[in-house]
Every structure is written in structure tokens, then in C-alpha cells.
Design a protein around this motif. Structure first.
Motif, PDB file in Angstrom:
ATOM      1  N   LYS A   6       0.854  -1.182   0.000  1.00  0.00           N
ATOM      2  CA  LYS A   6       0.000   0.000   0.000  1.00  0.00           C
ATOM      3  C   LYS A   6       0.892   1.234   0.000  1.00  0.00           C
ATOM      4  N   GLN A   7       0.504   2.196  -0.842  1.00  0.00           N
ATOM      5  CA  GLN A   7       1.370   3.356  -1.037  1.00  0.00           C
ATOM      6  C   GLN A   7       0.551   4.570  -1.456  1.00  0.00           C
ATOM      7  N   TRP A   8       0.796   5.716  -0.799  1.00  0.00           N
ATOM      8  CA  TRP A   8       0.174   6.984  -1.186  1.00  0.00           C
ATOM      9  C   TRP A   8       1.104   7.739  -2.133  1.00  0.00           C
ATOM     10  N   THR A   9       0.533   8.469  -3.067  1.00  0.00           N
ATOM     11  CA  THR A   9       1.313   9.343  -3.939  1.00  0.00           C
ATOM     12  C   THR A   9       0.613  10.697  -4.054  1.00  0.00           C
ATOM     13  N   VAL A  10       1.386  11.704  -4.460  1.00  0.00           N
ATOM     14  CA  VAL A  10       0.851  13.043  -4.694  1.00  0.00           C
ATOM     15  C   VAL A  10       0.624  13.178  -6.197  1.00  0.00           C
ATOM     16  N   ALA A  11      -0.637  13.144  -6.599  1.00  0.00           N
ATOM     17  CA  ALA A  11      -0.983  13.127  -8.025  1.00  0.00           C
ATOM     18  C   ALA A  11      -1.201  14.511  -8.610  1.00  0.00           C
ATOM     19  N   GLY A  12      -1.173  15.549  -7.769  1.00  0.00           N
ATOM     20  CA  GLY A  12      -1.386  16.909  -8.258  1.00  0.00           C
ATOM     21  C   GLY A  12      -1.048  17.909  -7.171  1.00  0.00           C
ATOM     22  N   LYS A  13      -1.414  19.168  -7.382  1.00  0.00           N
ATOM     23  CA  LYS A  13      -1.056  20.230  -6.441  1.00  0.00           C
ATOM     24  C   LYS A  13      -2.249  21.119  -6.123  1.00  0.00           C
ATOM     25  N   THR A  14      -3.454  20.523  -6.099  1.00  0.00           N
ATOM     26  CA  THR A  14      -4.653  21.332  -5.873  1.00  0.00           C
ATOM     27  C   THR A  14      -5.301  21.065  -4.515  1.00  0.00           C
ATOM     28  N   PHE A  16      -5.921  18.090  -0.957  1.00  0.00           N
ATOM     29  CA  PHE A  16      -5.811  16.750  -0.408  1.00  0.00           C
ATOM     30  C   PHE A  16      -6.485  15.678  -1.264  1.00  0.00           C
ATOM     31  N   ASP A  17      -7.369  16.081  -2.163  1.00  0.00           N
ATOM     32  CA  ASP A  17      -7.960  15.105  -3.083  1.00  0.00           C
ATOM     33  C   ASP A  17      -6.916  14.549  -4.051  1.00  0.00           C
ATOM     34  N   ASP A  18      -5.771  15.225  -4.154  1.00  0.00           N
ATOM     35  CA  ASP A  18      -4.693  14.740  -5.019  1.00  0.00           C
ATOM     36  C   ASP A  18      -3.828  13.686  -4.341  1.00  0.00           C
ATOM     37  N   LEU A  19      -4.148  13.354  -3.090  1.00  0.00           N
ATOM     38  CA  LEU A  19      -3.489  12.221  -2.433  1.00  0.00           C
ATOM     39  C   LEU A  19      -4.182  10.941  -2.892  1.00  0.00           C
ATOM     40  N   LYS A  20      -3.438  10.045  -3.503  1.00  0.00           N
ATOM     41  CA  LYS A  20      -4.002   8.826  -4.067  1.00  0.00           C
ATOM     42  C   LYS A  20      -3.385   7.596  -3.408  1.00  0.00           C
ATOM     43  N   LEU A  21      -4.250   6.654  -3.018  1.00  0.00           N
ATOM     44  CA  LEU A  21      -3.802   5.409  -2.390  1.00  0.00           C
ATOM     45  C   LEU A  21      -3.815   4.284  -3.416  1.00  0.00           C
ATOM     46  N   TYR A  46       4.104  20.655   8.543  1.00  0.00           N
ATOM     47  CA  TYR A  46       3.493  21.723   7.746  1.00  0.00           C
ATOM     48  C   TYR A  46       3.929  21.622   6.285  1.00  0.00           C
ATOM     49  N   ARG A  47       5.170  21.247   6.053  1.00  0.00           N
ATOM     50  CA  ARG A  47       5.694  21.084   4.706  1.00  0.00           C
ATOM     51  C   ARG A  47       4.860  20.094   3.891  1.00  0.00           C
ATOM     52  N   ASP A  48       4.439  18.998   4.518  1.00  0.00           N
ATOM     53  CA  ASP A  48       3.652  17.991   3.803  1.00  0.00           C
ATOM     54  C   ASP A  48       2.315  18.560   3.341  1.00  0.00           C
ATOM     55  N   LEU A  49       1.742  19.442   4.131  1.00  0.00           N
ATOM     56  CA  LEU A  49       0.455  20.044   3.776  1.00  0.00           C
ATOM     57  C   LEU A  49       0.581  20.952   2.561  1.00  0.00           C
ATOM     58  N   ILE A  50       1.639  21.758   2.517  1.00  0.00           N
ATOM     59  CA  ILE A  50       1.759  22.726   1.421  1.00  0.00           C
ATOM     60  C   ILE A  50       2.282  22.083   0.134  1.00  0.00           C
ATOM     61  N   ILE A  51       2.939  20.918   0.236  1.00  0.00           N
ATOM     62  CA  ILE A  51       3.345  20.203  -0.980  1.00  0.00           C
ATOM     63  C   ILE A  51       2.116  19.809  -1.786  1.00  0.00           C
ATOM     64  N   VAL A  52       1.103  19.280  -1.109  1.00  0.00           N
ATOM     65  CA  VAL A  52      -0.113  18.849  -1.796  1.00  0.00           C
ATOM     66  C   VAL A  52      -0.886  20.047  -2.357  1.00  0.00           C
ATOM     67  N   PHE A  58      10.458  24.530  -2.613  1.00  0.00           N
ATOM     68  CA  PHE A  58      11.644  23.762  -2.973  1.00  0.00           C
ATOM     69  C   PHE A  58      11.281  22.641  -3.954  1.00  0.00           C
ATOM     70  N   ALA A  59      12.281  21.824  -4.304  1.00  0.00           N
ATOM     71  CA  ALA A  59      12.104  20.808  -5.338  1.00  0.00           C
ATOM     72  C   ALA A  59      11.027  19.787  -4.968  1.00  0.00           C
ATOM     73  N   GLN A  60      10.229  19.409  -5.960  1.00  0.00           N
ATOM     74  CA  GLN A  60       9.159  18.436  -5.777  1.00  0.00           C
ATOM     75  C   GLN A  60       8.984  17.636  -7.067  1.00  0.00           C
ATOM     76  N   ARG A  61       8.826  16.325  -6.932  1.00  0.00           N
ATOM     77  CA  ARG A  61       8.658  15.443  -8.088  1.00  0.00           C
ATOM     78  C   ARG A  61       7.210  15.012  -8.224  1.00  0.00           C
ATOM     79  N   ASP A  62       6.699  15.001  -9.423  1.00  0.00           N
ATOM     80  CA  ASP A  62       5.340  14.529  -9.671  1.00  0.00           C
ATOM     81  C   ASP A  62       5.218  13.054  -9.289  1.00  0.00           C
ATOM     82  N   GLY A  63       4.139  12.714  -8.609  1.00  0.00           N
ATOM     83  CA  GLY A  63       3.893  11.332  -8.237  1.00  0.00           C
ATOM     84  C   GLY A  63       4.714  10.820  -7.076  1.00  0.00           C
ATOM     85  N   VAL A  64       5.331  11.721  -6.326  1.00  0.00           N
ATOM     86  CA  VAL A  64       6.172  11.295  -5.208  1.00  0.00           C
ATOM     87  C   VAL A  64       5.331  10.704  -4.071  1.00  0.00           C
ATOM     88  N   VAL A  65       5.902   9.768  -3.342  1.00  0.00           N
ATOM     89  CA  VAL A  65       5.280   9.279  -2.102  1.00  0.00           C
ATOM     90  C   VAL A  65       5.537  10.332  -1.032  1.00  0.00           C
TER      91      VAL A  65
END
Length: 346
Positions: A6-14, A16-21, A46-52, A58-65
Motif C-alpha cells: 500500500k502506497q500513497w502518492t501526490v498526483a497533483g497540487k490542488t 488533499f484530493d490529489d493524495l491517491k492510495l 506543515y511542509r507535507d500540507l503545502i506540498i499537496v 523547494f524541489a518536488q517530483r510529480d507522483g512522489v510518495v
């Protein structure tokens, strides 16, 4: 062991709905110098909240866990790994390339949960240089709070070689966030005196229970910087952990001693303040103002030795979420951070 997890990823930047399991994500393969970690605990910052939300500078990769902070056990190691063995308890290093000394252009781009897959998964693979042994006095939930908040506080107090925290120094912390609470605990363990600010009597009692010598209610005392300086006998504090940003910097400058250090680690009060100080204020107050982006592996290992030696216990929220409930955990954390931000800007 199964080949999937099981793994979460960040599918977008809009939001918390962009968090995908993903219930059947592949378990990563190991290189010769990699370590496979089975996660037993993770924590949000707090950093995790603003990434989504697409607000991370700072640097961020699409689809990162997501999530930088994770603690677990070593499940397997590559054939050239020498720092860890199966069964070891480990914690992730925030910037995988920041081993010692100052950040450089490369190491600043190696953030776990930003460009490197993070801890919101059952298994993660990391270069052996990007992990540390978990302090022996902590459980996995406690260990999972160290990566970001713990190490940031430690760097704020000990990261400037010419002005490390010393016994008898005065430290000023702001609020009851993770970095601030760690700073109180580290400072007291070092024999320093702590002045903390907060917005309520209940939180003031909590800060005192963690070791704060004095607590100032910033809602009742809007000139708390001068009050803090008076509490030191007029000398000023040697270290300020600045989490509010422009909205609180003016008061931090009023509190600082000659040759004191203000470590800026956040901007919970927003990016704009009613009275934004200028660079000349550092000269007028004869102090050092520095930005802090977590810390190195060497600092992490130093901090962990201090945690063990002083039996320091991180403060963990009573509410613990399952991996499948990560989106709910984000929502709860976001509500709490919004309340802190509103209070600090009033």
C-alpha cells in the motif's frame, strides 16, 4: 513477503484530493548500497500540507510518495551495505544527500517526500547514507517525529559553529508546534533557560511541564519581545527559534542579545507582517539571522545521542491514524495549522 504494498502518492497540487492510495504498488528493488525499510510509523509536518497544495518553494517530483518522517525496521540490505543489517531500527534523513557540513545545490534537492519517495507507504528503499539508527529509548511513533521537527530544532540551537547553545544561555521559542517543543526539551537538557510564547493558559501549562522557565501569552502581551529581554535581566536571549516569520520577527529582534542568533525555520504567521524588519535591523541589534532547512546526518546522529543520554521523549499527538487514513490525517493537521496561523497573525 509480497511483491506489492500500500502506497500513497501526490498526483497533483490542488489539495488533499490529489493524495491517491494504491493498494498494489510495487515494493522497490534494491541496489547494492540500498536498504529496504518496513515502516512502522510516520508523522506529518506543515511542509507535507503545502506540498499537496502546490505551495512548497523547494524541489518536488510529480507522483512522489509523501511525508519526510518515517521510522521502521530494516527488511533487507544490498550486498555492499555496511551501516545497517536486517532488523535494525532506523529513521529517514530529510535531505538524503546532506551528510555533513552545509547544504549544497544538490543536497537541497534530495528531500524525502519531495523528490525522494517518503514514508506514507509500507516499504521504502533508501541509500544506506540516508538513514540513521533510531534512538534506543524511543518507540516507532516517537522516532517518526525526529526527521523534520526534531532535527530542525537541533540545527537551530547547535548548527552555527561559532554560537552553539551553551549551559546558562537563554532560548526563546514560539508556540507549541513540533520544532518549538523539541527546542524546549533540547535547551533544558543542555542547562539553558527557556522563555516560550503561546496564546492560552492551557498551552502555557503544557510548555511549563516540558521545562519552560517562563511563558508569555502573546495575545495578552503584544510587546512580548521586550518582556522576554527583561526576564533575562536586560541582556537578551542568545537563541530564538523563529517560526512565525515576518509577523513575529520584530519581537524576536527586540528579545535578542548582542551576538545572539535568530534561526528562521518557518512562516506560520504568513509571508507578510505588519512591520517587516529590514536587513539593517540585524546590524542595529548586532545579531545573526539565519535560515534553517532541517539538518545533516551528522547533526541527526549527534541529536540522537543526546536524546538517548537524556531520555528525551518526543511529544506525540494522542490521535494516531492508520496508513489508509492518511488523507484524514492531513485534514486534521491542516485544521490545526490554520488555527495556529490565525492566532499568530492577530
Amino acid at each position: 513477503m509480497s511483491n506489492t504494498q500500500k502506497q500513497w502518492t501526490v498526483a497533483g497540487k490542488t489539495g488533499f484530493d490529489d493524495l491517491k492510495l494504491n493498494d498494489s504498488a510495487p515494493i522497490p528493488e534494491l541496489g547494492d548500497k540500498d536498504v529496504l525499510v518496513k515502516f512502522h510509523g510516520a508523522s506529518l509536518n506543515y511542509r507535507d500540507l503545502i506540498i499537496v497544495k502546490g505551495q512548497y518553494p523547494f524541489a518536488q517530483r510529480d507522483g512522489v510518495v509523501p511525508a519526510s518522517d518515517g521510522a521502521g525496521t530494516v527488511e533487507a540490505v544490498g550486498k555492499h551495505v555496511h551501516r545497517f543489517k536486517k532488523g535494525d531500527k532506523v529513521v529517514t534523513l530529510f535531505n538524503q544527500g546532506h551528510l555533513a557540513g552545509s547544504l549544497d545545490g544538490y543536497s537541497a534537492t534530495t528531500g524525502v517526500g519531495g523528490t525522494v519517495d517518503g514514508s506514507l507507504q509500507q516499504y521504502g528503499a533508501y541509500d544506506e547514507q540516508g538513514l540513521v539508527h533510531m534512538p534506543s529509548n524511543l518507540n516507532f511513533l516517537e522516532g517518526a517525529t525526529l526527521t523534520c521537527a526534531g532535527l530542525t530544532a537541533w540545527n537551530g540551537l547547535y548548527g552555527l559553529e561559532s554560537r552553539k547553545l551553551m549551559p546558562g544561555d537563554w532560548v526563546l521559542t514560539q508556540g507549541t508546534g513540533g520544532v518549538s517543543i523539541f527546542a524546549v526539551q533540547f535547551a533544558k537538557a543542555a542547562g539553558a533557560k527557556v522563555i516560550a510564547t503561546t496564546s492560552s493558559k492551557d498551552k502555557a501549562e503544557k510548555l511549563k511541564s516540558f521545562g519552560a522557565d517562563h511563558v508569555i501569552n502573546y495575545k495578552e502581551d503584544t510587546n512580548w519581545g521586550e518582556t522576554a529581554k527583561k526576564l533575562t535581566g536586560g541582556r537578551g536571549v542568545q537563541h530564538v527559534l523563529e517560526v512565525g516569520g515576518p509577523s513575529t520577527m520584530t519581537q524576536s529582534l527586540k528579545a535578542i542579545s548582542i551576538d545572539g542568533v535568530i534561526s528562521i525555520i518557518g512562516f506560520l504567521g504568513g509571508a507578510k507582517g505588519e512591520q517587516q524588519p529590514s536587513f539593517l535591523d540585524a546590524l542595529m541589534n548586532i545579531c545573526t539571522v539565519r535560515g534553517v532547512l532541517v539538518g545533516s546526518r551528522l547533526q541527526f546522529e549527534e541529536m540522537n545521542r543526546a536524546i538517548e543520554a537524556n531520555n528525551i521523549k518526543p511529544v506525540v499527538d494522542e490521535k494516531v491514524f492508520k496508513l489508509e487514513e492518511a488523507r484524514e490525517a492531513y485534514q486534521v493537521s491542516d485544521t490545526k495549522s490554520m488555527k495556529k496561523s490565525m492566532k499568530s497573525t492577530r
